[in-house]
Design an enzyme around this catalytic site. Sequence first.
Site, PDB file in Angstrom:
ATOM      1  N   ASP A  12      13.143   7.311   9.144  1.00 49.06           N
ATOM      2  CA  ASP A  12      12.029   7.606  10.058  1.00 49.06           C
ATOM      3  C   ASP A  12      11.926   6.504  11.112  1.00 49.06           C
ATOM      4  O   ASP A  12      11.081   6.571  11.997  1.00 49.06           O
ATOM      5  CB  ASP A  12      10.720   7.707   9.263  1.00 49.06           C
ATOM      6  N   ARG A  23      10.830  -0.293   8.818  1.00 47.49           N
ATOM      7  CA  ARG A  23      11.218  -0.747  10.153  1.00 47.49           C
ATOM      8  C   ARG A  23      12.741  -0.688  10.242  1.00 47.49           C
ATOM      9  O   ARG A  23      13.440  -1.055   9.272  1.00 47.49           O
ATOM     10  CB  ARG A  23      10.739  -2.191  10.413  1.00 47.49           C
ATOM     11  N   HIS A  52       9.925   8.407  13.778  1.00 48.00           N
ATOM     12  CA  HIS A  52       8.754   7.572  13.451  1.00 48.00           C
ATOM     13  C   HIS A  52       7.482   8.415  13.367  1.00 48.00           C
ATOM     14  O   HIS A  52       6.502   8.182  14.079  1.00 48.00           O
ATOM     15  CB  HIS A  52       8.598   6.448  14.485  1.00 48.00           C
ATOM     16  N   GLU A  73      15.039   1.921  18.131  1.00 50.58           N
ATOM     17  CA  GLU A  73      14.232   3.120  18.384  1.00 50.58           C
ATOM     18  C   GLU A  73      13.383   3.029  19.646  1.00 50.58           C
ATOM     19  O   GLU A  73      12.997   4.055  20.215  1.00 50.58           O
ATOM     20  CB  GLU A  73      13.336   3.441  17.175  1.00 50.58           C
ATOM     21  N   LYS A 116       0.826  -1.217   0.000  1.00 45.86           N
ATOM     22  CA  LYS A 116       0.000   0.000   0.000  1.00 45.86           C
ATOM     23  C   LYS A 116       0.860   1.268   0.000  1.00 45.86           C
ATOM     24  O   LYS A 116       0.610   2.186  -0.776  1.00 45.86           O
ATOM     25  CB  LYS A 116      -0.928  -0.013   1.230  1.00 45.86           C
ATOM     26  N   ILE A 117       1.895   1.291   0.860  1.00 42.07           N
ATOM     27  CA  ILE A 117       2.717   2.507   0.946  1.00 42.07           C
ATOM     28  C   ILE A 117       3.620   2.623  -0.283  1.00 42.07           C
ATOM     29  O   ILE A 117       3.733   3.687  -0.894  1.00 42.07           O
ATOM     30  CB  ILE A 117       3.550   2.515   2.253  1.00 42.07           C
TER      31      ILE A 117
HETATM   32  P1  NAI Z   1       1.875  -3.916   2.826  1.00 45.21           P
HETATM   33  O1  NAI Z   1       1.690  -5.203   3.525  1.00 45.21           O
HETATM   34  O2  NAI Z   1       0.715  -3.302   2.097  1.00 45.21           O
HETATM   35  O3  NAI Z   1       3.091  -4.032   1.795  1.00 45.21           O
HETATM   36  C1  NAI Z   1       4.301  -4.687   2.079  1.00 45.21           C
HETATM   37  C2  NAI Z   1       4.809  -5.250   0.768  1.00 45.21           C
HETATM   38  O4  NAI Z   1       6.117  -5.764   0.984  1.00 45.21           O
HETATM   39  C3  NAI Z   1       3.960  -6.396   0.230  1.00 45.21           C
HETATM   40  O5  NAI Z   1       3.516  -6.107  -1.090  1.00 45.21           O
HETATM   41  C4  NAI Z   1       4.907  -7.602   0.252  1.00 45.21           C
HETATM   42  O6  NAI Z   1       4.700  -8.481  -0.828  1.00 45.21           O
HETATM   43  C5  NAI Z   1       6.249  -6.909   0.148  1.00 45.21           C
HETATM   44  N1  NAI Z   1       7.366  -7.743   0.601  1.00 45.21           N
HETATM   45  C6  NAI Z   1       7.398  -8.676   1.579  1.00 45.21           C
HETATM   46  N2  NAI Z   1       8.620  -9.218   1.667  1.00 45.21           N
HETATM   47  C7  NAI Z   1       9.388  -8.603   0.711  1.00 45.21           C
HETATM   48  C8  NAI Z   1      10.741  -8.725   0.320  1.00 45.21           C
HETATM   49  N3  NAI Z   1      11.572  -9.612   0.903  1.00 45.21           N
HETATM   50  N4  NAI Z   1      11.193  -7.947  -0.702  1.00 45.21           N
HETATM   51  C9  NAI Z   1      10.368  -7.068  -1.301  1.00 45.21           C
HETATM   52  N5  NAI Z   1       9.066  -6.902  -0.962  1.00 45.21           N
HETATM   53  C10 NAI Z   1       8.590  -7.659   0.038  1.00 45.21           C
HETATM   54  O7  NAI Z   1       2.442  -2.890   3.928  1.00 45.21           O
HETATM   55  P2  NAI Z   1       2.383  -1.307   3.922  1.00 45.21           P
HETATM   56  O8  NAI Z   1       1.118  -0.835   4.524  1.00 45.21           O
HETATM   57  O9  NAI Z   1       2.771  -0.797   2.593  1.00 45.21           O
HETATM   58  O10 NAI Z   1       3.539  -0.976   4.983  1.00 45.21           O
HETATM   59  C11 NAI Z   1       4.893  -1.312   4.737  1.00 45.21           C
HETATM   60  C12 NAI Z   1       5.681  -1.161   6.016  1.00 45.21           C
HETATM   61  O11 NAI Z   1       5.719   0.232   6.391  1.00 45.21           O
HETATM   62  C13 NAI Z   1       5.038  -1.859   7.233  1.00 45.21           C
HETATM   63  O12 NAI Z   1       5.500  -3.198   7.320  1.00 45.21           O
HETATM   64  C14 NAI Z   1       5.498  -1.043   8.396  1.00 45.21           C
HETATM   65  O13 NAI Z   1       6.652  -1.672   8.909  1.00 45.21           O
HETATM   66  C15 NAI Z   1       5.881   0.320   7.800  1.00 45.21           C
HETATM   67  N6  NAI Z   1       5.078   1.448   8.284  1.00 45.21           N
HETATM   68  C16 NAI Z   1       5.728   2.563   8.769  1.00 45.21           C
HETATM   69  C17 NAI Z   1       5.019   3.652   9.222  1.00 45.21           C
HETATM   70  C18 NAI Z   1       5.695   4.899   9.710  1.00 45.21           C
HETATM   71  O14 NAI Z   1       5.058   5.726  10.383  1.00 45.21           O
HETATM   72  N7  NAI Z   1       6.959   5.134   9.401  1.00 45.21           N
HETATM   73  C19 NAI Z   1       3.556   3.629   9.240  1.00 45.21           C
HETATM   74  C20 NAI Z   1       2.963   2.440   8.658  1.00 45.21           C
HETATM   75  C21 NAI Z   1       3.708   1.384   8.223  1.00 45.21           C
END
Ligand code: NAI
Length: 326
Positions: free
Chosen positions: A255, A231, A292, A260, A155-156
């Site tokens: 971030d 992360r 963060h 952290e 999503k992100i």
């Molecule tokens: P999501 O689950 O929608 O997308 C994660 C993507 O990573 C998936 O498409 C998955 O197939 C892919 N993936 C998994 N293993 C992989 C690998 N080895 N190589 C490449 N791609 C791989 O998650 P979303 O919502 O996009 O969030 C991503 C991350 O952002 C979260 O896991 C969280 O840790 C972090 N996050 C950070 C925030 C902040 O405030 N800085 C806020 C929200 C999320």
Amino acid sequence: MNIAFFSTQKYEQPFFEQSITGQGSVSITYLEQSLNQNTAILAKDFDAICVFVNDTVDDAVIKQLASFGIKTILLRCAGFNNVDLPAAKANSMNVLRVPAYSPEAVAEHCIALMLTLSRKTHKAYNRVREDNFDLNGLLGFNLHSKTVGIIGCGKIGLALCNILNGFGANVLVCDPYAQPGNYTITDLDSLLTKSDIISLHCPLTDQTHHLINDEAFNKMKPGVMLINTSRGALLNSKACINALKTKKLGYLGLDVYEQESELFFKNHSDEINQDDIFSRLVSFKNVLVTGHQGFFTQEALTEIANTTIQNALEVCESKPLTNEVL
Ligand code: NAI
């Protein structure tokens, strides 16, 4: 359902108070303490706990919670790497999260980091306040026509691709589940080799732990920009320091940080920072760290509060659990 909220910050409360208005079956007790083996006792007498990214929900904590009769763990975040899911399952607990509160909030924060690092607006702000209009040292580069590699296009990552397309960047994506879109899908090695900017958006798992290490830096272009809003432990911080010293890494925007939980979300300005790796990282002029705050927009906090309370209500009313992790 009486919920103990761990690691609560003042700024969250108005959003949660708004979302429980009229929901008589849910009440919240806001605790400042983060959850760990020493503080789990605070959850005694509650029906559920609600935690954030740096709370520790490991096997020992889960066993304590189970002994208090707690059956529900509400995560008011998307990532769940801090929860021992097998332990939660073994203790018949529901684990619910907020899968998508505002991917755009985090994607826009990435752009803020990229542009600040490149165009040095943080330095310009300080100079102008001192009546210093010298441009030396502020030279940036265009995002237009640059190759930006996105590791993890969920999503992100996808929200970031859409913004970067607007800038006229060439977007490369590496994700085992990538769907065709307005980017080029490639493998990790080729993304590392070709990108001018690399941004991490995959979850932290055993496979992605220290994904960016010395070996990965060796494959990158000299002077590459690296952004991590996902992360902290996706990066080996010591490898980052080495790459910054050799100028392989030209810009680093963080971030998130591996250690952290000891630092972020609190004011430590009266203390001596004991984390030598963090201190070394922020000593580089081409490193920008935010604590963060990628998620930290009004829209995201509204969505986090509403979805968390919706998750709690589904448990209370024995409805199908829309956002169950387990
Ligand atoms: P999501 O689950 O929608 O997308 C994660 C993507 O990573 C998936 O498409 C998955 O197939 C892919 N993936 C998994 N293993 C992989 C690998 N080895 N190589 C490449 N791609 C791989 O998650 P979303 O919502 O996009 O969030 C991503 C991350 O952002 C979260 O896991 C969280 O840790 C972090 N996050 C950070 C925030 C902040 O405030 N800085 C806020 C929200 C999320």
